[in-house]
Design a protein around this motif. Structure first.
Motif, PDB file in Angstrom:
ATOM      1  N   ASN A  95      10.297 -22.435  23.751  1.00 65.22           N
ATOM      2  CA  ASN A  95       9.012 -22.296  23.055  1.00 65.22           C
ATOM      3  C   ASN A  95       9.181 -21.502  21.773  1.00 65.22           C
ATOM      4  O   ASN A  95       8.801 -20.348  21.674  1.00 65.22           O
ATOM      5  N   SER A  96       9.775 -22.134  20.789  1.00 65.10           N
ATOM      6  CA  SER A  96       9.970 -21.478  19.494  1.00 65.10           C
ATOM      7  C   SER A  96       9.199 -22.250  18.430  1.00 65.10           C
ATOM      8  O   SER A  96       9.734 -22.621  17.402  1.00 65.10           O
ATOM      9  N   GLY A  97       7.940 -22.496  18.712  1.00 64.15           N
ATOM     10  CA  GLY A  97       7.125 -23.256  17.778  1.00 64.15           C
ATOM     11  C   GLY A  97       7.230 -24.746  18.002  1.00 64.15           C
ATOM     12  O   GLY A  97       6.708 -25.524  17.222  1.00 64.15           O
ATOM     13  N   GLY A  98       7.905 -25.152  19.073  1.00 69.01           N
ATOM     14  CA  GLY A  98       8.056 -26.568  19.375  1.00 69.01           C
ATOM     15  C   GLY A  98       6.918 -27.085  20.229  1.00 69.01           C
ATOM     16  O   GLY A  98       5.760 -26.728  20.040  1.00 69.01           O
ATOM     17  N   PHE A  99       7.263 -27.876  21.193  1.00 71.99           N
ATOM     18  CA  PHE A  99       6.282 -28.507  22.067  1.00 71.99           C
ATOM     19  C   PHE A  99       5.847 -27.536  23.162  1.00 71.99           C
ATOM     20  O   PHE A  99       6.674 -26.950  23.843  1.00 71.99           O
ATOM     21  N   PHE A 100       4.544 -27.371  23.324  1.00 75.29           N
ATOM     22  CA  PHE A 100       3.998 -26.524  24.380  1.00 75.29           C
ATOM     23  C   PHE A 100       3.343 -27.427  25.417  1.00 75.29           C
ATOM     24  O   PHE A 100       2.227 -27.911  25.210  1.00 75.29           O
ATOM     25  N   PHE A 103      16.859 -31.869  20.244  1.00 75.99           N
ATOM     26  CA  PHE A 103      15.930 -32.424  21.235  1.00 75.99           C
ATOM     27  C   PHE A 103      15.719 -31.431  22.379  1.00 75.99           C
ATOM     28  O   PHE A 103      14.588 -31.099  22.733  1.00 75.99           O
ATOM     29  N   PHE A 104      16.813 -30.942  22.949  1.00 79.07           N
ATOM     30  CA  PHE A 104      16.695 -30.016  24.077  1.00 79.07           C
ATOM     31  C   PHE A 104      16.064 -28.689  23.650  1.00 79.07           C
ATOM     32  O   PHE A 104      15.265 -28.116  24.392  1.00 79.07           O
ATOM     33  N   ARG A 105      16.388 -28.212  22.476  1.00 82.05           N
ATOM     34  CA  ARG A 105      15.760 -26.972  21.994  1.00 82.05           C
ATOM     35  C   ARG A 105      14.255 -27.152  21.822  1.00 82.05           C
ATOM     36  O   ARG A 105      13.477 -26.272  22.168  1.00 82.05           O
ATOM     37  N   TYR A 109      10.576 -37.022  19.070  1.00 76.11           N
ATOM     38  CA  TYR A 109      11.476 -36.080  18.410  1.00 76.11           C
ATOM     39  C   TYR A 109      12.047 -36.679  17.122  1.00 76.11           C
ATOM     40  O   TYR A 109      12.048 -36.029  16.073  1.00 76.11           O
ATOM     41  N   LEU A 110      12.516 -37.911  17.179  1.00 81.80           N
ATOM     42  CA  LEU A 110      13.158 -38.530  16.015  1.00 81.80           C
ATOM     43  C   LEU A 110      12.170 -38.871  14.897  1.00 81.80           C
ATOM     44  O   LEU A 110      12.536 -38.884  13.726  1.00 81.80           O
ATOM     45  N   VAL A 111      10.915 -39.123  15.255  1.00 83.11           N
ATOM     46  CA  VAL A 111       9.886 -39.456  14.258  1.00 83.11           C
ATOM     47  C   VAL A 111       9.246 -38.199  13.674  1.00 83.11           C
ATOM     48  O   VAL A 111       9.048 -38.103  12.456  1.00 83.11           O
ATOM     49  N   ASN A 112       8.918 -37.230  14.524  1.00 86.22           N
ATOM     50  CA  ASN A 112       8.070 -36.114  14.105  1.00 86.22           C
ATOM     51  C   ASN A 112       8.744 -34.753  13.986  1.00 86.22           C
ATOM     52  O   ASN A 112       8.175 -33.855  13.377  1.00 86.22           O
ATOM     53  N   VAL A 113       9.908 -34.586  14.587  1.00 87.99           N
ATOM     54  CA  VAL A 113      10.501 -33.248  14.638  1.00 87.99           C
ATOM     55  C   VAL A 113      11.780 -33.151  13.818  1.00 87.99           C
ATOM     56  O   VAL A 113      11.951 -32.198  13.053  1.00 87.99           O
ATOM     57  N   ALA A 114      12.691 -34.101  13.984  1.00 87.54           N
ATOM     58  CA  ALA A 114      13.945 -34.068  13.221  1.00 87.54           C
ATOM     59  C   ALA A 114      13.603 -33.987  11.733  1.00 87.54           C
ATOM     60  O   ALA A 114      12.664 -34.628  11.266  1.00 87.54           O
ATOM     61  N   ASN A 115      14.375 -33.175  11.015  1.00 90.09           N
ATOM     62  CA  ASN A 115      14.069 -32.968   9.606  1.00 90.09           C
ATOM     63  C   ASN A 115      15.321 -33.152   8.757  1.00 90.09           C
ATOM     64  O   ASN A 115      16.258 -32.385   8.908  1.00 90.09           O
TER      65      ASN A 115
END
Length: 174
Positions: free
Chosen positions: A119-124, A112-114, A48-54
């Motif tokens: 499933n809003s375009g995050g991790f499936f 992180f929890f979201r 999450y901290l490397v690839n998702v947080a923006n």
């Protein structure tokens, strides 16, 4: 690995500890019982901290190794190099050269929890594999060949791999 990532940003350690404590209180942190291991939760936080947080909170230290002139380390076709130069990491972090992300720890936890729960375009989890080693942090289960349960038998024991919520160990090649 966690030590190096923790030196990149002061929010890493408390976030990892919070998630591990949260999972432990809910009794969902035991691979023996069919849930994720503590290490699995660490990899989820790092992903999450490397690839998702923006903007990203952390650099990918496996990719930083090559960028900093370390020779690539390849095993069975997988790059397993890791940038573990703690002095350099600490120096860059103290200069503010690692991240531009200023979100509070609370906002990072909500994100992180979201990411994992909605499933809003995050991790499936039905389709994706978390992979710190891969650029972008996600590979498909199909690409990994992790699409169905497999049983390995050896040394008088049987291991069943089910690949429900799949996380690739960044240092394992199988």
């Amino acid at each position: 690995m966690l030590r190096c990532y923790s030196k990149c940003d002061p929010r890493v350690r408390p976030m990892v500890l919070f998630i591990k404590s949260w999972a432990k209180r809910r009794k969902i942190n035991s691979s023996y019982s069919g849930t994720l291991s503590s290490y699995g939760y660490v990899l989820m936080v790092l992903h999450y901290l490397v690839n998702v947080a923006n903007p990203p909170v952390l650099p990918n230290l496996q990719h930083e190794a090559e960028a900093n002139g370390l020779p690539p380390t390849t095993i069975d076709g997988y790059e397993v190099c890791f940038f573990d130069q703690e002095d350099m990491i600490e120096s860059r972090a103290s200069q503010g050269a690692i991240t531009q992300n200023k979100e509070s720890l609370g906002n990072l936890l909500v994100g992180f929890f979201r990411y994992y729960a909605v499933n809003s375009g995050g991790f499936f989890w039905t389709r994706d594999v978390l992979s710190l080693r891969s650029r972008g942090g996600i590979v498909s289960k199909l690409e990994k060949g992790w699409t169905g349960a497999k049983t390995e038998v050896g040394d008088n024991k049987e291991v069943r791999h089910r690949y429900l919520f799949a996380i690739e160990d960044p240092f394992e090649t199988t």
